[in-house]
Scaffold this motif. Structure first.
Motif, PDB file in Angstrom:
ATOM      1  N   HIS A  94      -6.817  12.516  -2.104  1.00  0.00           N
ATOM      2  CA  HIS A  94      -7.095  11.330  -1.300  1.00  0.00           C
ATOM      3  C   HIS A  94      -7.890  11.731  -0.064  1.00  0.00           C
ATOM      4  O   HIS A  94      -7.876  12.892   0.336  1.00  0.00           O
ATOM      5  CB  HIS A  94      -5.788  10.658  -0.854  1.00  0.00           C
ATOM      6  CG  HIS A  94      -4.926  10.231  -1.977  1.00  0.00           C
ATOM      7  ND1 HIS A  94      -4.041  11.075  -2.606  1.00  0.00           N
ATOM      8  CD2 HIS A  94      -4.810   9.051  -2.602  1.00  0.00           C
ATOM      9  CE1 HIS A  94      -3.415  10.428  -3.567  1.00  0.00           C
ATOM     10  NE2 HIS A  94      -3.864   9.185  -3.589  1.00  0.00           N
ATOM     11  N   THR A 123      -9.869   2.896  -2.744  1.00  0.00           N
ATOM     12  CA  THR A 123      -8.575   3.503  -2.457  1.00  0.00           C
ATOM     13  C   THR A 123      -8.383   4.697  -3.379  1.00  0.00           C
ATOM     14  O   THR A 123      -9.012   4.788  -4.428  1.00  0.00           O
ATOM     15  CB  THR A 123      -7.449   2.468  -2.643  1.00  0.00           C
ATOM     16  OG1 THR A 123      -6.207   3.061  -2.298  1.00  0.00           O
ATOM     17  CG2 THR A 123      -7.377   1.928  -4.053  1.00  0.00           C
ATOM     18  N   ASP A 124      -7.525   5.610  -2.999  1.00  0.00           N
ATOM     19  CA  ASP A 124      -7.251   6.802  -3.802  1.00  0.00           C
ATOM     20  C   ASP A 124      -8.545   7.496  -4.207  1.00  0.00           C
ATOM     21  O   ASP A 124      -8.941   7.482  -5.370  1.00  0.00           O
ATOM     22  CB  ASP A 124      -6.427   6.450  -5.048  1.00  0.00           C
ATOM     23  CG  ASP A 124      -4.975   6.172  -4.721  1.00  0.00           C
ATOM     24  OD1 ASP A 124      -4.661   5.952  -3.536  1.00  0.00           O
ATOM     25  OD2 ASP A 124      -4.154   6.183  -5.633  1.00  0.00           O
ATOM     26  N   ASN A 141       0.525  -0.783  -4.882  1.00  0.00           N
ATOM     27  CA  ASN A 141      -0.694  -1.218  -4.195  1.00  0.00           C
ATOM     28  C   ASN A 141      -1.149  -2.550  -4.761  1.00  0.00           C
ATOM     29  O   ASN A 141      -1.240  -2.714  -5.979  1.00  0.00           O
ATOM     30  CB  ASN A 141      -1.811  -0.185  -4.389  1.00  0.00           C
ATOM     31  CG  ASN A 141      -1.534   1.100  -3.652  1.00  0.00           C
ATOM     32  OD1 ASN A 141      -1.860   1.227  -2.484  1.00  0.00           O
ATOM     33  ND2 ASN A 141      -0.891   2.045  -4.326  1.00  0.00           N
ATOM     34  N   THR A 145       0.867  -1.171   0.000  1.00  0.00           N
ATOM     35  CA  THR A 145       0.000   0.000   0.000  1.00  0.00           C
ATOM     36  C   THR A 145       0.904   1.222   0.000  1.00  0.00           C
ATOM     37  O   THR A 145       1.954   1.224   0.619  1.00  0.00           O
ATOM     38  CB  THR A 145      -0.923   0.064   1.241  1.00  0.00           C
ATOM     39  OG1 THR A 145      -0.126   0.162   2.409  1.00  0.00           O
ATOM     40  CG2 THR A 145      -1.832  -1.149   1.326  1.00  0.00           C
ATOM     41  N   ASN A 182      -4.984   8.383   3.801  1.00  0.00           N
ATOM     42  CA  ASN A 182      -3.524   8.332   3.754  1.00  0.00           C
ATOM     43  C   ASN A 182      -2.798   9.585   4.222  1.00  0.00           C
ATOM     44  O   ASN A 182      -1.631   9.761   3.930  1.00  0.00           O
ATOM     45  CB  ASN A 182      -3.045   7.903   2.362  1.00  0.00           C
ATOM     46  CG  ASN A 182      -3.330   8.919   1.292  1.00  0.00           C
ATOM     47  OD1 ASN A 182      -3.947   9.937   1.543  1.00  0.00           O
ATOM     48  ND2 ASN A 182      -2.870   8.634   0.097  1.00  0.00           N
ATOM     49  N   GLU A 228      -9.183   3.640   2.088  1.00  0.00           N
ATOM     50  CA  GLU A 228      -7.883   4.219   2.385  1.00  0.00           C
ATOM     51  C   GLU A 228      -8.012   5.663   2.873  1.00  0.00           C
ATOM     52  O   GLU A 228      -8.709   6.474   2.283  1.00  0.00           O
ATOM     53  CB  GLU A 228      -7.019   4.200   1.121  1.00  0.00           C
ATOM     54  CG  GLU A 228      -5.668   4.825   1.334  1.00  0.00           C
ATOM     55  CD  GLU A 228      -4.897   4.943   0.039  1.00  0.00           C
ATOM     56  OE1 GLU A 228      -3.746   4.511   0.030  1.00  0.00           O
ATOM     57  OE2 GLU A 228      -5.442   5.482  -0.936  1.00  0.00           O
TER      58      GLU A 228
END
Length: 191
Positions: A170, A133-134, A13, A8, A153, A151
């Motif tokens: 993000h 994610t993202d 990823n 990750t 981050n 996610e």
């Protein structure tokens, strides 16, 4: 369902989800040889690709050369240059059924060429999961599921203390926690 995150972060990823002897891979951010240390190619029912950024898609062409079935949107396939018999174009909110896993993609907000999707997936035995994610937001109403992988981050406080003025693409840890806490909790399980 067993879960293993191989990588990750901005270096790569890749996540593995196992049900009995079958596996679902999300993203192609590690070399095929590293992936093969944890799962036999014959066990992989599908590789789901969230978007075209290199930390998620760098090795997608290699996975395809090794015969792994890659499922992604047309925009992501075009942005990465994926063509061939192992590339399967998916449409957001359409359900796809494999022998073990079932999944659908949903659009999320991010800055990747070709767009970005998250996935709702699961099995009869283990229930359903959300993987995103993202992203900066979700335009999809997340249903009552058993597992949520979202996610976050960065920490808002650290970014504010450092006076960073870059554009953020993000969710923060706080935003991810809020998104999870807003979801129905009837079936939600912890790992």
């Amino acid at each position: 369902m067993k879960v293993r995150f191989l990588a990750t972060g901005s270096a790569g990823n890749c996540a593995l989800f196992f049900e009995n002897e079958k596996a679902l891979v999300i993203d192609c951010g590690v070399k095929f040889q590293e992936l093969a240390l944890y799962v036999k190619p014959s066990q992989i029912e599908a590789v789901l690709l969230t978007h075209s950024h290199g930390d998620h898609a760098a090795y997608a062409k290699a996975y395809a050369k090794f015969g792994l079935p890659i499922y992604c949107t047309q925009g992501t396939a075009d942005a990465v240059g994926l063509i061939g018999p192992t590339i399967h174009i998916i449409e957001p909110t359409k359900t796809y059924t494999l022998p073990t896993f079932q999944f659908l993609a949903f659009e999320v907000m991010h800055n990747a060429p070709g767009g970005t999707v998250g996935f709702r997936f699961g099995t009869e035995m283990s229930g359903e999961a959300i993987f995103a994610t993202d992203l900066t937001g979700v335009g999809y109403k997340i249903p009552d599921v058993h597992y949520i992988f979202i996610e976050g981050n960065y920490c808002e406080n650290i970014v504010m203390q450092n006076g960073t003025d870059y554009e953020i693409h993000h969710l923060s840890i706080q935003q991810a926690a809020k998104l999870i806490n807003e979801q129905p909790r009837h079936n939600l399980m912890s790992l």
